[in-house]
Design an enzyme around this catalytic site. Structure first.
Site, PDB file in Angstrom:
ATOM      1  N   LYS A 197      53.659 -91.557  32.798  1.00  0.00           N
ATOM      2  CA  LYS A 197      52.945 -90.571  33.617  1.00  0.00           C
ATOM      3  C   LYS A 197      51.675 -90.099  32.908  1.00  0.00           C
ATOM      4  O   LYS A 197      50.600 -89.998  33.525  1.00  0.00           O
ATOM      5  CB  LYS A 197      53.853 -89.378  33.932  1.00  0.00           C
ATOM      6  CG  LYS A 197      53.215 -88.347  34.858  1.00  0.00           C
ATOM      7  CD  LYS A 197      54.107 -87.136  35.067  1.00  0.00           C
ATOM      8  CE  LYS A 197      55.287 -87.463  35.922  1.00  0.00           C
ATOM      9  NZ  LYS A 197      56.056 -86.229  36.274  1.00  0.00           N
TER      10      LYS A 197
ATOM     11  N   GLU B 185      55.472 -69.358  40.737  1.00  0.00           N
ATOM     12  CA  GLU B 185      54.435 -69.970  41.570  1.00  0.00           C
ATOM     13  C   GLU B 185      54.795 -69.778  43.041  1.00  0.00           C
ATOM     14  O   GLU B 185      55.967 -69.715  43.412  1.00  0.00           O
ATOM     15  CB  GLU B 185      54.278 -71.454  41.227  1.00  0.00           C
ATOM     16  CG  GLU B 185      55.550 -72.276  41.294  1.00  0.00           C
ATOM     17  CD  GLU B 185      55.867 -72.799  42.681  1.00  0.00           C
ATOM     18  OE1 GLU B 185      54.951 -72.787  43.535  1.00  0.00           O
ATOM     19  OE2 GLU B 185      57.015 -73.193  42.914  1.00  0.00           O
TER      20      GLU B 185
ATOM     21  N   ARG C 203      52.273 -73.860  48.336  1.00  0.00           N
ATOM     22  CA  ARG C 203      52.765 -74.683  49.439  1.00  0.00           C
ATOM     23  C   ARG C 203      52.268 -76.109  49.249  1.00  0.00           C
ATOM     24  O   ARG C 203      51.072 -76.323  49.055  1.00  0.00           O
ATOM     25  CB  ARG C 203      52.252 -74.164  50.785  1.00  0.00           C
ATOM     26  CG  ARG C 203      52.739 -72.777  51.183  1.00  0.00           C
ATOM     27  CD  ARG C 203      51.957 -72.289  52.383  1.00  0.00           C
ATOM     28  NE  ARG C 203      50.525 -72.182  52.062  1.00  0.00           N
ATOM     29  CZ  ARG C 203      49.555 -72.129  52.974  1.00  0.00           C
ATOM     30  NH1 ARG C 203      49.858 -72.198  54.259  1.00  0.00           N
ATOM     31  NH2 ARG C 203      48.298 -72.020  52.601  1.00  0.00           N
ATOM     32  N   GLU C 204      53.182 -77.059  49.308  1.00  0.00           N
ATOM     33  CA  GLU C 204      52.755 -78.446  49.233  1.00  0.00           C
ATOM     34  C   GLU C 204      51.824 -78.738  50.409  1.00  0.00           C
ATOM     35  O   GLU C 204      52.094 -78.363  51.544  1.00  0.00           O
ATOM     36  CB  GLU C 204      53.964 -79.378  49.265  1.00  0.00           C
ATOM     37  CG  GLU C 204      54.818 -79.263  48.015  1.00  0.00           C
ATOM     38  CD  GLU C 204      55.894 -80.330  47.956  1.00  0.00           C
ATOM     39  OE1 GLU C 204      55.583 -81.512  48.189  1.00  0.00           O
ATOM     40  OE2 GLU C 204      57.043 -79.966  47.679  1.00  0.00           O
TER      41      GLU C 204
ATOM     42  N   LEU D 246      57.374 -69.464  62.322  1.00  0.00           N
ATOM     43  CA  LEU D 246      58.090 -69.324  63.586  1.00  0.00           C
ATOM     44  C   LEU D 246      57.825 -70.538  64.474  1.00  0.00           C
ATOM     45  O   LEU D 246      57.540 -70.412  65.658  1.00  0.00           O
ATOM     46  CB  LEU D 246      57.669 -68.035  64.310  1.00  0.00           C
ATOM     47  CG  LEU D 246      58.230 -66.721  63.768  1.00  0.00           C
ATOM     48  CD1 LEU D 246      57.718 -65.542  64.575  1.00  0.00           C
ATOM     49  CD2 LEU D 246      59.766 -66.732  63.769  1.00  0.00           C
ATOM     50  N   HIS D 247      57.903 -71.714  63.877  1.00  0.00           N
ATOM     51  CA  HIS D 247      57.690 -72.953  64.626  1.00  0.00           C
ATOM     52  C   HIS D 247      59.003 -73.732  64.656  1.00  0.00           C
ATOM     53  O   HIS D 247      59.490 -74.190  63.619  1.00  0.00           O
ATOM     54  CB  HIS D 247      56.583 -73.785  63.974  1.00  0.00           C
ATOM     55  CG  HIS D 247      55.270 -73.062  63.890  1.00  0.00           C
ATOM     56  ND1 HIS D 247      54.471 -72.844  64.988  1.00  0.00           N
ATOM     57  CD2 HIS D 247      54.635 -72.489  62.841  1.00  0.00           C
ATOM     58  CE1 HIS D 247      53.395 -72.176  64.626  1.00  0.00           C
ATOM     59  NE2 HIS D 247      53.475 -71.938  63.324  1.00  0.00           N
TER      60      HIS D 247
ATOM     61  N   GLY E 131      61.757 -76.555  64.991  1.00  0.00           N
ATOM     62  CA  GLY E 131      61.719 -77.950  64.565  1.00  0.00           C
ATOM     63  C   GLY E 131      63.070 -78.421  64.090  1.00  0.00           C
ATOM     64  O   GLY E 131      64.104 -77.820  64.410  1.00  0.00           O
TER      65      GLY E 131
ATOM     66  N   CYS F 225      61.626 -76.962  47.477  1.00  0.00           N
ATOM     67  CA  CYS F 225      61.828 -75.537  47.170  1.00  0.00           C
ATOM     68  C   CYS F 225      62.934 -74.882  47.989  1.00  0.00           C
ATOM     69  O   CYS F 225      63.933 -74.428  47.433  1.00  0.00           O
ATOM     70  CB  CYS F 225      60.515 -74.781  47.364  1.00  0.00           C
ATOM     71  SG  CYS F 225      59.226 -75.217  46.186  1.00  0.00           S
TER      72      CYS F 225
ATOM     73  N   ARG G 222      61.977 -85.086  49.622  1.00  0.00           N
ATOM     74  CA  ARG G 222      63.208 -84.459  49.140  1.00  0.00           C
ATOM     75  C   ARG G 222      63.808 -83.535  50.205  1.00  0.00           C
ATOM     76  O   ARG G 222      63.153 -82.637  50.711  1.00  0.00           O
ATOM     77  CB  ARG G 222      62.932 -83.672  47.857  1.00  0.00           C
ATOM     78  CG  ARG G 222      62.745 -84.548  46.635  1.00  0.00           C
ATOM     79  CD  ARG G 222      62.323 -83.744  45.421  1.00  0.00           C
ATOM     80  NE  ARG G 222      60.932 -83.287  45.512  1.00  0.00           N
ATOM     81  CZ  ARG G 222      60.294 -82.626  44.553  1.00  0.00           C
ATOM     82  NH1 ARG G 222      60.937 -82.326  43.438  1.00  0.00           N
ATOM     83  NH2 ARG G 222      59.046 -82.269  44.701  1.00  0.00           N
TER      84      ARG G 222
END
Length: 439
Positions: free
Chosen positions: A35, A151, A154-155, A253-254, A256, A263, A331
């Site tokens: 890496k 932290e 948001r990805e 509030l979506h 899905g 996380c 993930r």
């Protein structure tokens, strides 16, 4: 300041690059030689919009560098950040803190002079106390202060979140750490930025409580969506009507297929375990975990029912494998559970995702991976939208339909308009958005 970040995963790499962009000199350390070699060669091992350019510009400016030598990197640091993974521990769901504790031991052996050790990894309440104990027992003479600085990235929007944060939480029990932490976040402090100083244990709990609350919000609207399906109400309008109340707000509030990612699943589980361990069970969080797992399987059943109750030998095109757009993270993604259920029911799967297929192949290898959405739809009996990538929002549905064997569209993100889909001849199925005959 001279900063060392231990760990070059998602949090460590984003944080290190952003600190360097503030003007600090940063060394990102990882024991993974491959890496580090890739980062030195200019390759960013994770997909995050803008990150590759940010890393490259700060490397070029000689503010950001990479190393496998933790001892040398820590020795001259003013502040050392721990940013290693804390996945769920197999078997019991507790956060696996082994990497945090290993890093703490190594840091203790390497520090020279007064050093602030900042834990940025997501950890249960009291972990900072254990980090401090490890450092003291490993190097009794070490002049170290341990801080919690969780932290909130948001990805898909991490760089913006880091540079324009809602808050920066700094948990400390020793006032000697205040000045160095203010200096690190000076660009925010000078602009009256949202620095919040609190106790170390409180900071640790703020992180878990925040993620658990957002996970509950997602799960709540998903259950409301199910009720909308039964009653003929429209979940999008329900969510909008709720969100206009400033006490509630519109975010998360979506409706899905449930939450996933690195996380929410592990953090809700770890918080629930912490509550149990301290004799203060968090029933709402525990229920959220259960409902979210059931949700993923329920979406698989929804697809089966949309296909007449039998998918044996039929081809299902799955669009979207990552748990959300603008990331390559699969993930605990809802797509994985959905695909596994469909496979068990006898369906053939052809999937496409703009960034997540490499990671998905390590989890599910016995499906077909398409070159694009139209390739995925070719000869399919049903098209399922699982992740709302922007490229999927502008699909040519007429072209999609002409490629399919049967025009069935299951929209688990409510991206498309029912009227447009049905006008083209699709049998359209959404989440909490009943058709004209519902109710």
């Amino acid at each position: 300041m001279q900063i060392t970040v231990v760990g070059t995963g998602y949090v460590g790499l984003v944080s290190g690059a952003c600190f360097a962009d503030f003007g600090h000199r940063v060394i990102c350390v990882d024991l993974d030689e491959q890496k580090i070699a890739a980062l030195k060669a200019g390759y960013t091992p994770i997909f995050e919009p803008g990150l590759e350019q940010l890393v490259a510009s700060n490397v070029a400016a000689e503010r950001l560098s990479f190393s496998t030598d933790l001892a040398a990197s820590v020795a001259d640091a003013d502040v050392v950040f721990i940013a290693v993974g804390t996945p769920s521990r197999p078997g019991d769901g507790h956060a696996d803190l082994s990497r945090v504790y290993e890093a703490s031991t190594s840091i203790a052996k390497a520090v020279r002079g007064f050093t602030v050790v900042v834990n940025k990894s997501t950890v249960p309440v009291g972990t900072g106390d254990e980090i401090e104990r490890i450092i003291r027992s490993t190097s009794p003479a070490a002049d170290v202060v341990v801080v919690s600085n969780p932290e909130f990235l948001r990805e898909g929007a991490a760089i913006n979140d880091f540079k324009l944060p809602d808050r920066i939480v700094i948990g400390l029990d020793d006032e000697r750490a205040r000045a160095p932490m203010i200096e690190i976040y000076r660009p925010f402090h000078l602009n009256q930025g949202p620095l919040m100083f609190t106790g170390r244990r409180t900071a640790e709990l703020i992180k878990y409580a925040s993620n658990a609350f957002l996970a509950m919000k997602i799960t709540f609207i998903n259950e409301i969506a199910d009720l909308c399906d039964r009653t003929g109400a429209n979940v999008q309008e329900v969510a909008r009507g709720m969100g206009l109340d400033n006490r509630i707000g519109t975010k998360f509030l979506h409706a899905g297929p449930g939450y996933g990612g690195s996380c929410f699943p592990k953090d809700t589980l770890a918080l629930a375990k912490t509550g149990q361990d301290h004799g203060s069970p968090l029933r709402l969080v525990e229920t959220t975990i259960q409902v979210n797992e059931q949700r993923k399987h329920a979406m698989g059943e929804k697809i089966v029912q949309a296909m007449g109750g039998d998918v044996q030998g039929k081809t299902v095109a799955v669009l979207g494998l990552t748990f959300k757009p603008n990331t390559d993270d699969v993930r605990d993604a809802p797509s994985i559970a959905i695909i596994q259920l469909l496979k068990q029911a006898g369906a053939r799967i052809r999937a496409f995702d703009p960034q997540g297929m490499t990671a998905a192949r390590t989890i599910i290898s016995d499906i077909e991976y398409a070159k694009d959405a139209y390739d995925a739809a070719t000869s399919a009996d049903c098209l399922v939208l699982v992740t709302e990538w922007s490229t999927f929002r502008t699909l040519d549905l007429k072209r999609i339909k002409s490629a399919m064997t049967t025009a069935k569209l299951v929209d688990l993100r409510n991206v498309f308009r029912r009227s447009e889909a049905e006008a083209l001849g699709f049998s359209y199925h959404a989440v909490g958005m009943p058709g004209p005959s519902a109710g």
